[in-house]
Design a protein around this motif. Structure first.
Motif, PDB file in Angstrom:
ATOM      1  N   VAL A 102       0.832  -1.203   0.000  1.00  0.00           N
ATOM      2  CA  VAL A 102       0.000   0.000   0.000  1.00  0.00           C
ATOM      3  C   VAL A 102       0.864   1.249   0.000  1.00  0.00           C
ATOM      4  O   VAL A 102       1.814   1.358   0.791  1.00  0.00           O
ATOM      5  N   THR A 103       0.559   2.189  -0.881  1.00  0.00           N
ATOM      6  CA  THR A 103       1.203   3.499  -0.821  1.00  0.00           C
ATOM      7  C   THR A 103       0.136   4.525  -0.497  1.00  0.00           C
ATOM      8  O   THR A 103      -1.021   4.398  -0.913  1.00  0.00           O
ATOM      9  N   GLY A 104       0.546   5.539   0.269  1.00  0.00           N
ATOM     10  CA  GLY A 104      -0.436   6.538   0.652  1.00  0.00           C
ATOM     11  C   GLY A 104       0.123   7.595   1.568  1.00  0.00           C
ATOM     12  O   GLY A 104       1.339   7.716   1.740  1.00  0.00           O
ATOM     13  N   CYS A 105      -0.799   8.355   2.166  1.00  0.00           N
ATOM     14  CA  CYS A 105      -0.462   9.454   3.072  1.00  0.00           C
ATOM     15  C   CYS A 105      -0.709   9.022   4.507  1.00  0.00           C
ATOM     16  O   CYS A 105      -1.781   8.501   4.804  1.00  0.00           O
ATOM     17  N   LEU A 106       0.243   9.271   5.370  1.00  0.00           N
ATOM     18  CA  LEU A 106       0.043   8.978   6.781  1.00  0.00           C
ATOM     19  C   LEU A 106      -0.721  10.157   7.392  1.00  0.00           C
ATOM     20  O   LEU A 106      -0.291  11.302   7.274  1.00  0.00           O
ATOM     21  N   GLU A 107      -1.865   9.862   8.013  1.00  0.00           N
ATOM     22  CA  GLU A 107      -2.687  10.957   8.547  1.00  0.00           C
ATOM     23  C   GLU A 107      -3.069  10.672   9.995  1.00  0.00           C
ATOM     24  O   GLU A 107      -3.059   9.521  10.425  1.00  0.00           O
ATOM     25  N   LYS A 108      -3.445  11.725  10.716  1.00  0.00           N
ATOM     26  CA  LYS A 108      -3.901  11.533  12.092  1.00  0.00           C
ATOM     27  C   LYS A 108      -5.212  10.759  12.042  1.00  0.00           C
ATOM     28  O   LYS A 108      -6.074  11.013  11.220  1.00  0.00           O
ATOM     29  N   SER A 109      -5.347   9.797  12.944  1.00  0.00           N
ATOM     30  CA  SER A 109      -6.562   8.996  12.956  1.00  0.00           C
ATOM     31  C   SER A 109      -7.615   9.644  13.843  1.00  0.00           C
ATOM     32  O   SER A 109      -7.304  10.119  14.937  1.00  0.00           O
ATOM     33  N   PRO A 110      -8.871   9.673  13.392  1.00  0.00           N
ATOM     34  CA  PRO A 110      -9.929  10.205  14.264  1.00  0.00           C
ATOM     35  C   PRO A 110     -10.257   9.239  15.411  1.00  0.00           C
ATOM     36  O   PRO A 110     -10.834   9.641  16.411  1.00  0.00           O
ATOM     37  N   SER A 111      -9.854   7.995  15.278  1.00  0.00           N
ATOM     38  CA  SER A 111     -10.170   6.982  16.290  1.00  0.00           C
ATOM     39  C   SER A 111      -9.243   7.092  17.486  1.00  0.00           C
ATOM     40  O   SER A 111      -8.109   7.558  17.378  1.00  0.00           O
ATOM     41  N   LYS A 112      -9.764   6.670  18.649  1.00  0.00           N
ATOM     42  CA  LYS A 112      -8.923   6.677  19.842  1.00  0.00           C
ATOM     43  C   LYS A 112      -7.992   5.460  19.882  1.00  0.00           C
ATOM     44  O   LYS A 112      -7.044   5.411  20.641  1.00  0.00           O
ATOM     45  N   LYS A 113      -8.302   4.442  19.065  1.00  0.00           N
ATOM     46  CA  LYS A 113      -7.529   3.192  19.116  1.00  0.00           C
ATOM     47  C   LYS A 113      -6.134   3.330  18.525  1.00  0.00           C
ATOM     48  O   LYS A 113      -5.251   2.555  18.841  1.00  0.00           O
ATOM     49  N   GLN A 114      -5.929   4.255  17.598  1.00  0.00           N
ATOM     50  CA  GLN A 114      -4.600   4.433  17.026  1.00  0.00           C
ATOM     51  C   GLN A 114      -4.349   5.917  16.778  1.00  0.00           C
ATOM     52  O   GLN A 114      -5.285   6.696  16.647  1.00  0.00           O
ATOM     53  N   ASN A 115      -3.047   6.258  16.719  1.00  0.00           N
ATOM     54  CA  ASN A 115      -2.674   7.645  16.481  1.00  0.00           C
ATOM     55  C   ASN A 115      -2.774   8.014  15.007  1.00  0.00           C
ATOM     56  O   ASN A 115      -3.174   9.115  14.671  1.00  0.00           O
ATOM     57  N   VAL A 116      -2.359   7.052  14.170  1.00  0.00           N
ATOM     58  CA  VAL A 116      -2.302   7.372  12.741  1.00  0.00           C
ATOM     59  C   VAL A 116      -3.069   6.346  11.925  1.00  0.00           C
ATOM     60  O   VAL A 116      -3.356   5.248  12.403  1.00  0.00           O
ATOM     61  N   GLU A 117      -3.393   6.727  10.720  1.00  0.00           N
ATOM     62  CA  GLU A 117      -3.935   5.777   9.760  1.00  0.00           C
ATOM     63  C   GLU A 117      -3.357   6.129   8.394  1.00  0.00           C
ATOM     64  O   GLU A 117      -2.802   7.217   8.199  1.00  0.00           O
ATOM     65  N   LEU A 118      -3.448   5.201   7.484  1.00  0.00           N
ATOM     66  CA  LEU A 118      -2.861   5.426   6.162  1.00  0.00           C
ATOM     67  C   LEU A 118      -3.975   5.646   5.154  1.00  0.00           C
ATOM     68  O   LEU A 118      -4.858   4.794   5.000  1.00  0.00           O
ATOM     69  N   HIS A 119      -3.929   6.807   4.471  1.00  0.00           N
ATOM     70  CA  HIS A 119      -4.907   7.061   3.412  1.00  0.00           C
ATOM     71  C   HIS A 119      -4.305   6.585   2.101  1.00  0.00           C
ATOM     72  O   HIS A 119      -3.357   7.176   1.587  1.00  0.00           O
ATOM     73  N   ALA A 120      -4.875   5.491   1.611  1.00  0.00           N
ATOM     74  CA  ALA A 120      -4.249   4.783   0.490  1.00  0.00           C
ATOM     75  C   ALA A 120      -4.414   5.507  -0.831  1.00  0.00           C
ATOM     76  O   ALA A 120      -5.474   6.060  -1.145  1.00  0.00           O
ATOM     77  N   LYS A 121      -3.311   5.507  -1.614  1.00  0.00           N
ATOM     78  CA  LYS A 121      -3.352   5.996  -2.978  1.00  0.00           C
ATOM     79  C   LYS A 121      -3.386   4.822  -3.936  1.00  0.00           C
ATOM     80  O   LYS A 121      -3.941   4.898  -5.016  1.00  0.00           O
ATOM     81  N   GLN A 122      -2.724   3.765  -3.519  1.00  0.00           N
ATOM     82  CA  GLN A 122      -2.723   2.558  -4.338  1.00  0.00           C
ATOM     83  C   GLN A 122      -2.658   1.338  -3.415  1.00  0.00           C
ATOM     84  O   GLN A 122      -1.963   1.367  -2.397  1.00  0.00           O
ATOM     85  N   ILE A 123      -3.397   0.318  -3.752  1.00  0.00           N
ATOM     86  CA  ILE A 123      -3.320  -0.948  -3.019  1.00  0.00           C
ATOM     87  C   ILE A 123      -3.073  -2.039  -4.035  1.00  0.00           C
ATOM     88  O   ILE A 123      -3.840  -2.182  -4.993  1.00  0.00           O
ATOM     89  N   LYS A 124      -1.997  -2.778  -3.823  1.00  0.00           N
ATOM     90  CA  LYS A 124      -1.668  -3.854  -4.753  1.00  0.00           C
ATOM     91  C   LYS A 124      -1.708  -5.173  -3.982  1.00  0.00           C
ATOM     92  O   LYS A 124      -1.097  -5.271  -2.918  1.00  0.00           O
ATOM     93  N   VAL A 125      -2.460  -6.136  -4.482  1.00  0.00           N
ATOM     94  CA  VAL A 125      -2.457  -7.451  -3.830  1.00  0.00           C
ATOM     95  C   VAL A 125      -1.268  -8.234  -4.399  1.00  0.00           C
ATOM     96  O   VAL A 125      -1.246  -8.574  -5.573  1.00  0.00           O
ATOM     97  N   THR A 126      -0.268  -8.501  -3.547  1.00  0.00           N
ATOM     98  CA  THR A 126       0.919  -9.219  -4.037  1.00  0.00           C
ATOM     99  C   THR A 126       0.782 -10.724  -3.867  1.00  0.00           C
ATOM    100  O   THR A 126       1.435 -11.482  -4.568  1.00  0.00           O
ATOM    101  N   GLY A 127      -0.037 -11.148  -2.916  1.00  0.00           N
ATOM    102  CA  GLY A 127      -0.223 -12.583  -2.729  1.00  0.00           C
ATOM    103  C   GLY A 127      -1.654 -12.858  -2.279  1.00  0.00           C
ATOM    104  O   GLY A 127      -2.086 -12.446  -1.214  1.00  0.00           O
ATOM    105  N   LYS A 128      -2.395 -13.545  -3.136  1.00  0.00           N
ATOM    106  CA  LYS A 128      -3.792 -13.843  -2.808  1.00  0.00           C
ATOM    107  C   LYS A 128      -3.885 -14.873  -1.695  1.00  0.00           C
ATOM    108  O   LYS A 128      -2.915 -15.581  -1.404  1.00  0.00           O
ATOM    109  N   CYS A 129      -5.056 -14.963  -1.075  1.00  0.00           N
ATOM    110  CA  CYS A 129      -5.281 -15.948  -0.026  1.00  0.00           C
ATOM    111  C   CYS A 129      -6.741 -16.378  -0.069  1.00  0.00           C
ATOM    112  O   CYS A 129      -7.638 -15.570   0.213  1.00  0.00           O
TER     113      CYS A 129
END
Lengths: 488, 488
Positions: A102-129
């Motif tokens: 995943v590539t993206g921007c690291l942003e402050k998370s609105p949730s109390k559970k984590q400080n940051v979240e990643l706003h994805a620009k691209q998501i590539k599945v490298t290995g299916k499951c």
């Protein structure tokens, strides 16, 4: 390992690999300009707004009206990173267990559970499951017995991944303790030609191939029968003739036909040998300090992972660990231990007469009797101990300067003794056992500059069981080997 | 480990154990009031005039008119401590190799060779040593071949004691490198049921006992034939499906009937596996950084011990090590390597056609050709590499993404590759070799969230040979096991 200079040269590009952020759609970057971070580093990053790239395995997928929410874990920490993406980036291959980039921007998370979240620009599945075939299911806490069936996949569960991080940190803590206290690490051999105390239960070796008998082939390779080591002690004692303190930390083997919760055919032992000892207390001090220093290190450096065990695997175990750390370990003699057992109202399966070896049921009773504080039991009957244990020369109850450390839940964690450094006493005992010739090299250690010394062995898996509250030893080692089981 | 409070409570006593200092005869102390120090700590102590106690082995004895001079070593450092005593304390048991316990005053030394010396108040011989029977002689530098005959005593020589301190520090340096770079340490198993690449040269296991055939007994214990591991790679690859980077550092085995200077039946390997790799360069960077970081650590932290090797064992080797550290390692392709060999005027014993494996003679030539800078040889012929090596899918010369690191003196130090993470390619190759069923577990790693990954193995003994200039691998391991030899 990965250059952070990539981040400093962010140049807009118009070639292939153009993405727009879910939030700030105006900015465009190529993938190379994204800083590669582990999930652990991303979670603790203060660089909000920075362009990052993470890789890992999907732990959860939730698709809402506009947005897609993923949790991604890469094993660098227990915690997963929340990835937020436009629903346009959804893909049927984005399943539990799939590997993504995943590539993206690291942003402050609105949730109390984590400080940051990643706003994805691209998501590539490298290995299916395939979620049907994958043995672990989303958001399910599988029992240890279940995940144990999948030795090649169980590291993909939160519990076993946490265990492996703790095991790695505990290994490092033990090594640091010894290094900081001037011990030299010695790689004692796995293959040995001495059958260590004639203890039986040995694995024997031979070059693979068929048609010949074991003796023919074994003799062909090393010229003598050889075994897998059951202890590095005798080899460490060699080093006690040249160093103030030495240790070894490696695999040890027993061909015991046991399926118990406390035994493995291949397990790790921490063994130390201290020269110039004055008494058994010198060795006991090292055992207690090692236990406490390593455990405190693990509790501090793997807080989240340890909490998982103390919450979901052995609820309430943390209190017991804190008690062990805060109290001085008890010391009782074997003779006192026998008195305690004989005074107890409990009925034991095995005899408790002076001269009998302590069994697990006795060990567990003694620890309980001592309020679940670890307890050293000292000065065992001389006849129970191997030839190398130092003779206390007492009577009528003849004892040796040997001690076991008993801990809650596990029973025997460590065994230790002063070693017989007096040539005449050692020679007599070996002669009585008919081992004088075989152990001539060992006698020579006493002929040429012998010093008083003593040491101990600690079962590393039992140590992990003790501090984490894990019931079965098979759940604290990466690949368990026991009778009728050697998977992979 | 030892309380320093003893020193703070110096109370004159008049009971037994009363001594007078060789210099300051007026003061009297009992032995308990002496601070126990290692020789290393005594040598670096600034507490001149303090009462200390040291224990160790006599390295030299010299009796002059009034004074007795001893050198005492305890293995905590290469340097010995000079002990000065009144000739009254001389004793016929004070011989080379005997173990002694000395109490006295730490004083400034008049000699330039050391800062401090110990003025003895009491000298006790705790372990005699018959200088006629002891195989090592005073002030003699015995050849490596000679001391190798005494595996239980060779740690008593300066050279082998230095080697063991260096080995311990190098172990620690390697572990620190990995820890600092986020690698999780995994204890990969010694006993394995897979015969690792079908490479042959395996040791097979069975419980000791006689009368049955190997198959009957082996099957009895684990239900399948089992072997000693030749590599932890496949087990590390399991972990590559759950962590960003993992490593293992432990014993590895080959039943090779070789008496060469570069082979042992039991040797140590450092193996690492890195997930989310982009190319072979990611793996090469770790190898080069590990080599340089560990070596710099050892040169700094074991300066005296390393100097012994670079002075007496491999004179002039330090310059070669400095060159290796200061220069970027070369990178050439296998195809370029073959061209270099074919252009050379040297005659080789083994063929140098494209497709042939590189032999030690070729490896050594290539390193020399590169000015004795370590050199990576990349992209070997696909057919030379095991099933797990990643297919470069090139043609007409079909290669795999594999690389070896060649170093001066030793030849191959590391082997590495990207691993085939693509299910279809791996499945085809295993099917061709008829191994699809046996490696179904390995295929599953690619079925459930496969990621690009790669790793390497480094022979730890060869690493020590390379940085110290030791010719024979048997001289860099505590207890050497090779064909026809398994002493102790």
């Amino acid at each position: 390992m990965f250059s952070s200079s990539l981040l400093r040269n962010v140049i807009p590009v118009s070639s292939e690999g153009v993405f727009s952020c879910v939030k700030c759609r105006s900015r465009q970057y190529c993938q190379k300009q994204f800083k590669k971070l582990t999930i652990r580093d991303a979670l603790s990053s203060k660089a909000l707004g920075s362009n990052v790239r993470i890789q890992g395995w999907v732990r959860s997928v939730r698709s809402q009206k506009e947005h897609l929410f993923l949790h991604v874990n890469d094993g660098s920490s227990l915690q997963a990173l929340q990835v937020v993406a436009s629903n346009d980036l959804n893909d049927s291959d984005l399943t539990f267990g799939s590997a993504i980039d995943v590539t993206g921007c690291l942003e402050k998370s609105p949730s109390k559970k984590q400080n940051v979240e990643l706003h994805a620009k691209q998501i590539k599945v490298t290995g299916k499951c395939d979620p049907i075939k994958f043995p672990f299911k989303i958001k399910e806490r599988h029992p240890m017995e279940y995940i144990r069936q999948y030795p090649h996949l169980r590291c993909r569960t939160n519990t076993f991944s946490a265990l492996l991080r703790i095991r790695s940190e505990a290994t490092s803590a033990i090594q640091s303790y010894f290094k900081d206290n001037g011990f030299i690490q010695i790689h004692t051999p796995v293959i040995t030609s001495n059958d260590c105390e004639g203890a039986g239960e040995l694995f024997q070796l031979e070059p693979a191939g068929s048609g010949k008998t074991q003796d023919e082939r074994s003799q062909h390779f090393f010229s003598v029968p050889t075994y897998l080591t059951v202890s590095g002690q005798l080899h460490l004692e060699v080093m006690s003739g040249a160093f103030p303190a030495v240790y070894t930390f490696g695999p040890t083997f027993r061909a015991e036909n046991s399926q118990s919760r406390r035994h493995l055919a291949e397990f790790y032992m921490v063994e130390a040998e201290i020269s110039f000892t004055e008494s058994l207390e010198d060795v006991m001090a090292v055992m207690e300090n090692l236990f406490k220093a390593s455990t405190e290190h693990v509790l501090t450096h793997c807080a989240e992972d340890v909490e998982l065990f103390h919450k979901f695997v052995a609820s309430g175990h943390r209190g017991q660990v804190d008690v062990m750390l805060s109290r001085k370990f008890y010391v009782i003699s074997y003779t006192e231990a026998i008195d305690i057992l004989n005074r107890s109202s409990q009925t034991f399966t095995f005899p408790t007469e002076w001269g009998c070896d302590l069994q697990t049921e006795h060990e567990k009773y003694l620890v309980k009797h001592c309020g679940n504080i670890p307890v050293f039991v000292t000065d065992y009957p001389y006849d129970l101990k191997p030839f190398y244990a130092r003779d206390n020369q007492d009577h009528p109850r003849h004892t040796a300067a040997a001690v076991d450390l008993l801990v809650p839940g596990v029973g025997e964690l460590c065994g230790a003794s002063l070693r017989e450094e007096r040539l005449d006493l050692l020679q007599n005992r070996l002669a009585q056992a008919g081992l004088e010739e075989e152990y001539e090299w060992y006698l020579q250690l006493r002929r040429f500059g012998s010093v008083p010394h003593g040491g101990f062995g600690m079962g590393f898996e039992r140590y992990l069981q003790c501090i984490l509250g894990v019931d079965n030893i098979k759940d604290v080692i990466p690949f368990a080997r026991f009778s009728h089981s050697c998977l992979l």
